[in-house]
Design a protein around this motif. Structure first.
Motif, PDB file in Angstrom:
ATOM      1  N   GLN A  46       0.846  -1.188   0.000  1.00 42.63           N
ATOM      2  CA  GLN A  46       0.000   0.000   0.000  1.00 42.63           C
ATOM      3  C   GLN A  46       0.882   1.238   0.000  1.00 42.63           C
ATOM      4  O   GLN A  46       1.912   1.288   0.688  1.00 42.63           O
ATOM      5  CB  GLN A  46      -0.925   0.015   1.220  1.00 42.63           C
ATOM      6  CG  GLN A  46      -2.165  -0.843   1.060  1.00 42.63           C
ATOM      7  CD  GLN A  46      -3.247  -0.501   2.062  1.00 42.63           C
ATOM      8  OE1 GLN A  46      -2.968   0.071   3.124  1.00 42.63           O
ATOM      9  NE2 GLN A  46      -4.489  -0.814   1.738  1.00 42.63           N
ATOM     10  N   LEU A  47       0.465   2.250  -0.741  1.00 41.18           N
ATOM     11  CA  LEU A  47       1.235   3.486  -0.790  1.00 41.18           C
ATOM     12  C   LEU A  47       0.343   4.647  -1.168  1.00 41.18           C
ATOM     13  O   LEU A  47      -0.736   4.477  -1.753  1.00 41.18           O
ATOM     14  CB  LEU A  47       2.397   3.365  -1.778  1.00 41.18           C
ATOM     15  CG  LEU A  47       2.048   3.178  -3.262  1.00 41.18           C
ATOM     16  CD1 LEU A  47       3.181   3.725  -4.126  1.00 41.18           C
ATOM     17  CD2 LEU A  47       1.853   1.705  -3.585  1.00 41.18           C
ATOM     18  N   GLU A  48       0.808   5.842  -0.802  1.00 42.48           N
ATOM     19  CA  GLU A  48       0.137   7.082  -1.171  1.00 42.48           C
ATOM     20  C   GLU A  48       0.781   7.592  -2.450  1.00 42.48           C
ATOM     21  O   GLU A  48       2.004   7.706  -2.541  1.00 42.48           O
ATOM     22  CB  GLU A  48       0.298   8.122  -0.068  1.00 42.48           C
ATOM     23  CG  GLU A  48      -0.278   7.708   1.277  1.00 42.48           C
ATOM     24  CD  GLU A  48      -1.796   7.673   1.250  1.00 42.48           C
ATOM     25  OE1 GLU A  48      -2.394   8.638   0.735  1.00 42.48           O
ATOM     26  OE2 GLU A  48      -2.371   6.683   1.727  1.00 42.48           O
ATOM     27  N   ILE A  49      -0.052   7.911  -3.444  1.00 46.26           N
ATOM     28  CA  ILE A  49       0.510   8.348  -4.726  1.00 46.26           C
ATOM     29  C   ILE A  49      -0.483   9.236  -5.458  1.00 46.26           C
ATOM     30  O   ILE A  49      -1.707   9.118  -5.282  1.00 46.26           O
ATOM     31  CB  ILE A  49       0.873   7.116  -5.595  1.00 46.26           C
ATOM     32  CG1 ILE A  49       1.738   7.519  -6.788  1.00 46.26           C
ATOM     33  CG2 ILE A  49      -0.376   6.362  -6.053  1.00 46.26           C
ATOM     34  CD1 ILE A  49       2.372   6.342  -7.508  1.00 46.26           C
ATOM     35  N   ASP A  50       0.042  10.147  -6.243  1.00 43.63           N
ATOM     36  CA  ASP A  50      -0.791  10.982  -7.100  1.00 43.63           C
ATOM     37  C   ASP A  50      -1.293  10.094  -8.243  1.00 43.63           C
ATOM     38  O   ASP A  50      -0.489   9.442  -8.911  1.00 43.63           O
ATOM     39  CB  ASP A  50       0.049  12.140  -7.664  1.00 43.63           C
ATOM     40  CG  ASP A  50      -0.788  13.172  -8.410  1.00 43.63           C
ATOM     41  OD1 ASP A  50      -1.733  12.766  -9.124  1.00 43.63           O
ATOM     42  OD2 ASP A  50      -0.490  14.367  -8.305  1.00 43.63           O
ATOM     43  N   PRO A  51      -2.600  10.051  -8.486  1.00 48.78           N
ATOM     44  CA  PRO A  51      -3.116   9.178  -9.542  1.00 48.78           C
ATOM     45  C   PRO A  51      -2.614   9.526 -10.939  1.00 48.78           C
ATOM     46  O   PRO A  51      -2.720   8.715 -11.856  1.00 48.78           O
ATOM     47  CB  PRO A  51      -4.636   9.350  -9.441  1.00 48.78           C
ATOM     48  CG  PRO A  51      -4.837  10.642  -8.721  1.00 48.78           C
ATOM     49  CD  PRO A  51      -3.680  10.762  -7.783  1.00 48.78           C
ATOM     50  N   LYS A  52      -2.042  10.727 -11.091  1.00 48.70           N
ATOM     51  CA  LYS A  52      -1.478  11.099 -12.392  1.00 48.70           C
ATOM     52  C   LYS A  52      -0.058  10.577 -12.570  1.00 48.70           C
ATOM     53  O   LYS A  52       0.543  10.750 -13.625  1.00 48.70           O
ATOM     54  CB  LYS A  52      -1.513  12.622 -12.558  1.00 48.70           C
ATOM     55  CG  LYS A  52      -2.923  13.209 -12.623  1.00 48.70           C
ATOM     56  CD  LYS A  52      -2.927  14.675 -12.975  1.00 48.70           C
ATOM     57  CE  LYS A  52      -2.319  15.529 -11.869  1.00 48.70           C
ATOM     58  NZ  LYS A  52      -3.131  15.485 -10.629  1.00 48.70           N
ATOM     59  N   GLU A  53       0.487   9.952 -11.516  1.00 47.98           N
ATOM     60  CA  GLU A  53       1.799   9.326 -11.650  1.00 47.98           C
ATOM     61  C   GLU A  53       1.660   7.968 -12.326  1.00 47.98           C
ATOM     62  O   GLU A  53       0.559   7.465 -12.544  1.00 47.98           O
ATOM     63  CB  GLU A  53       2.470   9.200 -10.285  1.00 47.98           C
ATOM     64  CG  GLU A  53       2.873  10.539  -9.690  1.00 47.98           C
ATOM     65  CD  GLU A  53       3.770  10.385  -8.475  1.00 47.98           C
ATOM     66  OE1 GLU A  53       4.986  10.213  -8.649  1.00 47.98           O
ATOM     67  OE2 GLU A  53       3.231  10.434  -7.344  1.00 47.98           O
ATOM     68  N   ARG A  54       2.803   7.350 -12.622  1.00 45.87           N
ATOM     69  CA  ARG A  54       2.809   6.117 -13.399  1.00 45.87           C
ATOM     70  C   ARG A  54       3.040   4.904 -12.509  1.00 45.87           C
ATOM     71  O   ARG A  54       3.491   5.028 -11.372  1.00 45.87           O
ATOM     72  CB  ARG A  54       3.898   6.207 -14.461  1.00 45.87           C
ATOM     73  CG  ARG A  54       3.822   7.461 -15.326  1.00 45.87           C
ATOM     74  CD  ARG A  54       5.125   7.789 -16.007  1.00 45.87           C
ATOM     75  NE  ARG A  54       6.198   8.035 -15.050  1.00 45.87           N
ATOM     76  CZ  ARG A  54       7.476   8.184 -15.381  1.00 45.87           C
ATOM     77  NH1 ARG A  54       7.837   8.149 -16.645  1.00 45.87           N
ATOM     78  NH2 ARG A  54       8.390   8.382 -14.457  1.00 45.87           N
ATOM     79  N   VAL A  55       2.764   3.739 -13.051  1.00 43.85           N
ATOM     80  CA  VAL A  55       3.029   2.505 -12.318  1.00 43.85           C
ATOM     81  C   VAL A  55       4.521   2.403 -11.994  1.00 43.85           C
ATOM     82  O   VAL A  55       4.899   1.943 -10.920  1.00 43.85           O
ATOM     83  CB  VAL A  55       2.557   1.274 -13.121  1.00 43.85           C
ATOM     84  CG1 VAL A  55       3.043  -0.025 -12.467  1.00 43.85           C
ATOM     85  CG2 VAL A  55       1.036   1.268 -13.229  1.00 43.85           C
TER      86      VAL A  55
END
Length: 257
Positions: A46-55
């Motif tokens: 699990q991680l926090e990430i901007d959805p506009k970032e990539r896999v």
């Protein structure tokens, strides 16, 4: 001279600006380490990430912040080198071109190695059989003139357009490892090798088209294609792979190219 000051009302952030752009996502990665176990197993992160970032960004965050043993290939991170091809939510993609927001981040995002090639560790596969098939089709310009040319080999725009599509291959193996025939028979040349043969067979400057056609006329060559279009769907460069394979088949039958 008095120093100008901003009105407090003017300094307020725009509506929604203070809201965090980050979301919580789960990456479900198929892990394999032959030094620990002969079996692969799924592991959730699990991680926090901007959805506009990539896999690829998500994989970096996991490797750097959670588990340094996570193993995957990547280089340019801009969809040119092709080294980070992997299966994401069951489809072959480049991790550096796949945005989190485009693959339903509300559910666990599955990430695993591409199929049909031996997994060495986690998301890394043995690419040697793939590259051997590529080498076997002689992916370079061949002419009968043994002397070094004194001028460039000219080509019309129409002749160049004939094979323009297949020059875009970046050897990521996404097409080949999406092919059911390749999964079941590792001897099959595979779509990528045929695409790169096409690039030179239809090049008006090349003089080894017949030789390449005979290589692909082998029992493990172009006739193994079942026209499922998996390869075309998987290509991150938009190459019409199935069309190229059909053109090579037609050239074998008509001997016109």
């Amino acid at each position: 001279m008095a120093t100008p000051t901003l009105d407090k009302a003017d300094s307020k952030p725009e509506a929604g600006f203070a809201d965090s752009p980050y979301i919580t996502v789960t990456l479900r990665i198929r892990r394999f380490n032959p030094e620990i176990s002969a079996e692969a197993a799924w592991e959730d992160f699990q991680l926090e990430i901007d959805p506009k970032e990539r896999v690829l960004d998500a994989l970096h965050k996991i490797k750097w912040d959670q588990d340094g043993s996570l193993t995957f290939r990547r280089s340019c991170a801009h969809g040119i080198c092709g080294s980070d091809a992997m299966r994401i939510n069951g489809k072959n993609r480049l991790a550096c071109k796949t945005l989190i927001k485009d693959i339903n981040p509300e559910k666990p995002i599955t990430v695993e190695a591409i199929k049909g090639l031996t997994v060495l560790k986690d998301l890394v596969v043995d690419m040697e059989p793939f590259f051997q098939a590529y080498r076997d089709v002689m992916p370079f310009l061949i002419t009968k003139d043994t002397n070094e040319p004194t001028r460039e080999r000219l080509q019309s725009a129409e002749d160049r357009e004939r094979f323009d599509d297949t020059t875009k291959c970046i050897l990521c193996a996404a097409c080949t490892s999406s092919c059911p025939v390749f999964w079941n028979d590792g001897q099959y040349f595979g779509p990528a090798a045929i695409v790169n043969a096409h690039r030179f067979i239809f090049d008006s400057r090349d003089e080894a088209g017949e030789q390449r056609l005979e290589i692909l006329n082998d029992k493990d060559g172009v006739w193994r294609c079942r026209t499922t279009f998996n390869c075309t769907d998987a290509c991150p460069r938009g190459i019409e792979v199935t069309k190229a394979i059909q053109e090579v088949k037609r050239a074998l039958i008509t001997r016109r190219f």
